[in-house]
Scaffold this motif. Structure first.
Motif, mmCIF file in Angstrom:
data_model
loop_
_atom_site.group_PDB
_atom_site.id
_atom_site.type_symbol
_atom_site.label_atom_id
_atom_site.label_comp_id
_atom_site.label_asym_id
_atom_site.label_seq_id
_atom_site.Cartn_x
_atom_site.Cartn_y
_atom_site.Cartn_z
ATOM 1 N N PRO A 295 29.066 39.769 -4.742
ATOM 2 C CA PRO A 295 28.714 38.681 -4.003
ATOM 3 C C PRO A 295 27.422 37.946 -4.531
ATOM 4 O O PRO A 295 26.974 38.309 -5.762
ATOM 5 C CB PRO A 295 27.901 39.624 -2.790
ATOM 6 N N ALA A 346 33.825 29.325 6.344
ATOM 7 C CA ALA A 346 33.148 30.545 6.640
ATOM 8 C C ALA A 346 33.681 31.709 5.948
ATOM 9 O O ALA A 346 33.114 32.662 5.399
ATOM 10 C CB ALA A 346 33.099 30.569 8.202
ATOM 11 N N ARG A 349 33.108 31.557 2.221
ATOM 12 C CA ARG A 349 31.605 32.012 2.045
ATOM 13 C C ARG A 349 31.261 33.567 2.228
ATOM 14 O O ARG A 349 30.429 33.924 1.573
ATOM 15 C CB ARG A 349 30.616 31.062 2.854
ATOM 16 N N VAL A 350 31.885 34.062 3.005
ATOM 17 C CA VAL A 350 31.753 35.461 3.216
ATOM 18 C C VAL A 350 32.620 36.234 2.449
ATOM 19 O O VAL A 350 32.322 37.244 1.624
ATOM 20 C CB VAL A 350 32.157 35.836 4.637
ATOM 21 N N VAL A 430 38.994 41.575 1.870
ATOM 22 C CA VAL A 430 38.660 42.484 3.462
ATOM 23 C C VAL A 430 37.630 41.668 4.177
ATOM 24 O O VAL A 430 37.449 41.634 5.400
ATOM 25 C CB VAL A 430 38.208 43.943 3.044
ATOM 26 N N ALA A 431 36.682 41.142 3.582
ATOM 27 C CA ALA A 431 35.486 40.639 3.954
ATOM 28 C C ALA A 431 36.139 39.172 4.725
ATOM 29 O O ALA A 431 35.555 38.670 5.622
ATOM 30 C CB ALA A 431 34.622 40.086 2.988
ATOM 31 N N SER A 434 37.628 39.685 7.866
ATOM 32 C CA SER A 434 36.964 40.141 8.999
ATOM 33 C C SER A 434 36.201 39.155 9.628
ATOM 34 O O SER A 434 36.128 39.008 11.021
ATOM 35 C CB SER A 434 35.547 41.115 8.321
ATOM 36 N N VAL A 435 36.025 37.860 8.912
ATOM 37 C CA VAL A 435 35.567 36.944 9.419
ATOM 38 C C VAL A 435 36.762 36.110 10.227
ATOM 39 O O VAL A 435 36.457 35.692 11.458
ATOM 40 C CB VAL A 435 35.226 35.671 8.403
ATOM 41 N N LYS A 437 38.926 38.004 11.941
ATOM 42 C CA LYS A 437 39.075 38.723 12.915
ATOM 43 C C LYS A 437 38.148 38.266 13.917
ATOM 44 O O LYS A 437 38.432 37.983 15.148
ATOM 45 C CB LYS A 437 39.008 40.016 12.694
ATOM 46 N N SER A 438 36.895 37.986 13.557
ATOM 47 C CA SER A 438 35.928 37.598 14.686
ATOM 48 C C SER A 438 36.125 36.137 15.328
ATOM 49 O O SER A 438 35.982 35.984 16.262
ATOM 50 C CB SER A 438 34.343 37.304 13.708
ATOM 51 N N GLU A 439 36.728 35.053 14.434
ATOM 52 C CA GLU A 439 36.808 33.773 14.866
ATOM 53 C C GLU A 439 38.079 33.797 15.779
ATOM 54 O O GLU A 439 38.084 33.237 16.848
ATOM 55 C CB GLU A 439 37.214 33.034 13.716
#
Lengths: 613, 303
Positions: A295, A346, A349-350, A430-431, A434-435, A437-439
């Motif tokens: 990161p 996004a 970026r994550v 994985v990160a 996760s984004v 998943k959220s979207e």
């Protein structure tokens, strides 16, 4: 196939270093090793980690073992090293091969070895070593995909490779040159006297060929299990000692470019995951470190510790892949809608802030290579799939999906949920998931992330058809065919057999089909195309002939447009090859030399780089 | 037919007075030392968090890629995570899974372990041998590695399944201990008298033996909760179970392996938040054990 393996290695490197030693692990001293740590210390001791070898206790010093303790570019020398040139995938840097010539029809490769090349035991590297190595490549399935037929020793330093009669694979040159050469004195005894008869029989058809292939597999197993007592290297270094924490490699004075090698020894450190590599770099212990996922906050610390970030192009992208035999992912509008929902900026970026850039759109090739195949007008004509929930909604409604209370329902009335499959420890993936998943959940498709415990399990389940939506590496260049073979090759069930292209369903061991795209697709402005057939055609274009490149680019343009329209995968981000060097002890790095930066620092040294201060 | 004679109001009051006294006594036990008050308060807080926490935030916690690993602020008192989600929200919404699965695991452990131990110790003979062989088998299974293997085939996304599995693999030790105590108790004179009176085995086990081993079981209940918390968080920390950003173990995993929190101060609150929660919770349980001990052993109150 070595090349395929190599191509998968690049992303694996990307992923592996995001994986805390799921594949290669543990530590304990080899029987022949000293129990004390190596002193290292001298001014000319180069300290590094190897991107593919974290040092595994008990693993053999045998490059053909899946978990081995060898270091490409240091104690393992290939005939050549890929230059990672997207414009010419055959572009190769000389290694043990000093020069080579390819016949005009591209079917015969004559390799002239480095005249001064010698093994670390003082014996010369000869064409016989290369021929034995080539037989081993067959046992490891490194070269079958490039249609290698026979290998002939011309003289002590010249060897000739010929394709199977009737075939013309345009990746033949790089597919052969990118393989390691091992000493015949050690590995020759593992092969039966009839090895070349077996190889010839395996290239035929029918039961005899199947039996010969089985024989080759059996021999291959024996080869992988072989554990040499000492490291006989044709590279710039040879392993002197190895323990659970580090390996000491000393200079091979018989190396063909020994005068270019400035460090007197190399210390390779063991690592079990990203965190340990970050710690090494923060402590200033590493003179060079390969790509490591991290990161931004860690990057800042690594740079503050005196490490220099070195960036080179990377021909790899990550995508969300769909199994189109699983409802509703066979509906193009569904995949297109999802492409409009996912915010790639996004996600990148994550997921991969340091070593990635968001893909411009979803095409199957990295964004930087689009201009190699398409005109500016064609590029601007691509659908960029900007984040646009309204368009996604319209597409889903056109496919008879309904939305009630913020939740999307399938045309059959069942609520639509998605399980994103991913690999435990692949932190960037994985990160990123996760984004997503959220979207998707916010859009009305409740999404969960399911992790496989390791990459091997992930692939096994993927190829079994257990993952309808999964992360997948695509655009593995260089090379047009290797780029699209990740979508329309064996992972879509297409396996060439001579002039014929077979297609196998999911679950058939002959292929690893988990994508199940249609045989042909209709693309506006392009008509009906068969992506699998087009991809296969890429292997037989004569790139050295006149008009070959134009022919290849025309096929690539069709595939890009078809992929952009039908969205078999949603491309998320393109990787950047970010490495680190530390100039406290050494200087003269090959910064700006993208071809060399693709290889290990051992190869940099061969080419005269890396000088002690 | 039994006649039911209603109690007069003053008689009813006299009957409930001891109950009230007992309740007051239990409260006094809880509030007797600052440590117990702290333990009780922390457990109450986390229980409240588990019950109402998820209702305080949207089901899908918002992300903010422009505020990755942001430091503590008024908007984010504990900073943000790898996708810019508020860490406090993750802690609060993640409490339910941790506590619910731990309680279920402890309940399953207690139920199976107690029943097996009592039956084995009281009936002896074939029942004892059979139950104890099964118990030995359970004890020989390495619990945590088994859970890692199970996680490849079992979906631990639900706290119920996680709790159930943790409980099923964790009852062996309790069963052995309860059996030992039962074997000792069954030779005592009051149980011989009960048997002499012809009382059925079930009555003797539940009414005569169980109350005598209850303190030990209650202590084990609390210890099982802490054990289950460590086990489930450990599984998530290893990354072998479903990925859920609000799970405390997942938070620890990401903080250590992906965020560089061990060396980077930027992600420190992301690492410390779940860690402190786990420590507080287990500390609170241990502090409360003291009170439970006194509750079941009145003699300790006089010391």
């Amino acid at each position: 196939m070595k090349s395929r393996r190599t191509h998968v290695m690049n992303p694996r490197r990307t992923r592996y270093l995001a994986v805390p030693a799921a594949i290669l692990a543990a530590a304990a001293a080899l029987s022949a090793c000293s129990s004390s740590a190596f002193a290292g210390g001298g001014q000319a001791t180069f300290t590094a980690i190897d991107e593919t070898t974290p040092i595994t206790v008990g693993a053999p010093m045998n490059p053909f073992n899946a978990t081995n303790n060898t270091f490409p570019g240091y104690d393992i020398e290939n005939l050549g090293w890929t230059a990672n040139d997207p414009a010419n995938s055959n572009q190769t840097l000389p290694g043990l091969a000093q020069t080579w010539t390819l016949s005009p029809d591209g079917t015969t490769l004559t390799v002239h070895l480095q005249p001064k090349a010698g093994w670390s035991n003082g014996k010369p590297v000869t064409a016989s070593d290369v021929r034995v190595s080539a037989a081993i490549w067959f046992t490891q399935s490194y070269v079958q995909a490039y249609n290698l037929g026979s290998v002939k020793v011309i003289n002590a330093k010249t060897v000739q490779f010929t394709q199977i009669p009737g075939s013309s694979n345009n990746q033949f040159e790089s597919g052969i040159l990118q393989n390691p050469v091992v000493p015949a004195s050690e590995y020759g005894k593992l092969l039966p006297a009839s090895i070349w008869s077996i190889i010839a029989a395996s290239q035929g058809t029918g039961k005899a060929a199947a039996a010969a292939t089985t024989q080759l597999t059996t021999i291959g197993k024996k080869v992988t299990e072989f554990a040499p007592k000492t490291d006989i290297s044709a590279g710039p270094f040879a392993i002197a000692r190895i323990n659970s924490g580090e390996a000491e490699l000393v200079k091979n004075k018989y190396f063909y470019a020994a005068s270019n090698i400035r460090p007197s020894e190399v210390l390779m450190l063991h690592y079990s995951g990203n965190q340990q590599i970050w710690s090494y770099m923060q402590a200033g212990r590493l003179d060079a470190a390969p790509y490591t996922s991290m990161p931004t906050n860690v990057l800042n610390q690594v740079v503050a510790a005196g490490n220099t970030k070195v960036v080179a192009p990377s021909l790899v992208a990550v995508a969300l892949a769909f199994d189109q035999k699983v409802y509703p992912y066979g509906i193009p509008a569904v995949r297109q809608a999802l492409a409009y929902v996912i915010n790639r900026q996004a996600v990148q970026r994550v997921g991969e802030a340091v070593s990635g850039i968001p893909s411009k759109t979803t095409t199957g090739v990295v964004s930087s290579a689009l201009s190699d195949y398409l005109s500016p007008g064609q590029v601007s004509g691509l659908n960029m799939y900007p984040t646009d929930p309204a368009k996604a909604t319209a597409l889903l409604k056109s496919a008879h999906f309904t939305q009630k209370g913020g939740q999307w329902y399938l045309p059959n009335g069942k609520p639509w949920t998605i399980t994103l499959s991913n690999v435990s420890g692949f932190s960037d993936w994985v990160a990123g998931s996760s984004v997503i998943k959220s979207e998707l959940t916010s859009f009305g498709i409740p999404t969960s992330v399911k992790l496989a415990p390791d990459y091997a399990t992930y692939l096994t389940n993927l190829y079994k058809g257990s993952y309808p939506v999964a992360f997948w590496l695509i655009a593995l260049g260089p090379g047009a065919y290797s780029t699209f073979s990740r979508i329309y090759g064996t992972y879509d069930g297409y396996v060439p057999s001579g002039a014929r292209l077979n297609r196998y369903p999911t679950g058939n061991a002959a292929a690893d089909n988990f994508l199940n795209t249609p045989n042909s697709v209709s693309v506006p402005g392009l008509g009906t195309v068969s992506p699998g057939q087009l991809t296969n055609q890429l292997t037989s274009v004569n790139l050295s002939g006149s008009g070959g490149i134009a022919q290849q680019n025309a096929i690539m343009a069709k595939l890009i447009r078809a992929t952009n329209y039908t969205v078999p995968v949603i491309q998320l981000w393109d990787y950047i090859n970010v490495q680190f060097v530390n100039s406290k002890r050494f200087t003269h790095w090959p910064i700006g030399n993208n071809a060399l930066l693709n290889a290990s620092p051992g190869v940099w040294m061969t080419y005269g780089y890396v000088h002690p201060k | 037919m039994t006649a039911i004679i209603p109690l007069l109001p003053e008689e009813a009051g006299a009957a409930t007075a001891p109950v009230r006294r007992r309740r007051r006594g239990r409260w006094r036990l809880l509030l007797r030392t600052p440590g117990r008050v702290f333990g009780f308060a922390v457990i109450a807080l986390f229980t409240l968090m588990a019950i109402i926490g998820p209702y305080l935030y949207p089901r899908n916690l918002p992300i903010d890629p422009s505020a990755i690993y942001a430091g503590p602020s008024l908007a984010h008192p504990l900073g943000t995570d790898f996708e810019g989600t508020d860490v406090l929200a993750l802690i609060v919404t993640g409490a339910r899974y941790v506590l619910l699965s731990a309680v279920i695991a402890a309940a399953v452990t207690i139920a199976i372990g107690t029943a097996a131990g009592l039956a084995s110790g009281y009936y002896r003979g074939l029942a004892d041998s059979s139950i104890m062989r099964v118990t030995d088998f359970v004890l020989t299974i390495p619990g945590f590695p088994l859970l890692i293997v199970l996680s490849t085939v079992w979906d631990f996304g639900s706290p119920y399944s996680m709790g159930l599995v943790l409980g099923i693999v964790g009852w062996g030790g309790l069963a052995r201990a309860v059996r030992s105590q039962t074997l000792s108790l069954r030779e005592r004179s009051f149980l011989e008298a009960a048997r002499g009176l012809g009382l059925p085995g079930r009555h003797i086990i539940w009414r005569e033996i169980l109350p005598n081993v209850a303190p030990y079981i209650a202590m084990n209940l609390l210890l099982s909760i802490t054990g289950a918390i460590y086990a489930e968080v450990g599984l998530f920390f290893l990354g072998v179970v479903p990925f859920n950003t609000s799970n405390w173990g997942v938070m620890l995993n990401i903080a250590v392996f992906s965020a560089g929190a061990v060396t980077s101060p930027q992600a420190l609150t992301y690492l410390l938040s779940p860690l402190i929660c786990i420590l507080l919770l287990t500390l609170a349980i241990v502090l409360l054990l003291n009170a439970v001990d006194e509750w079941f052993n009145p003699r300790l109150r006089e010391i």
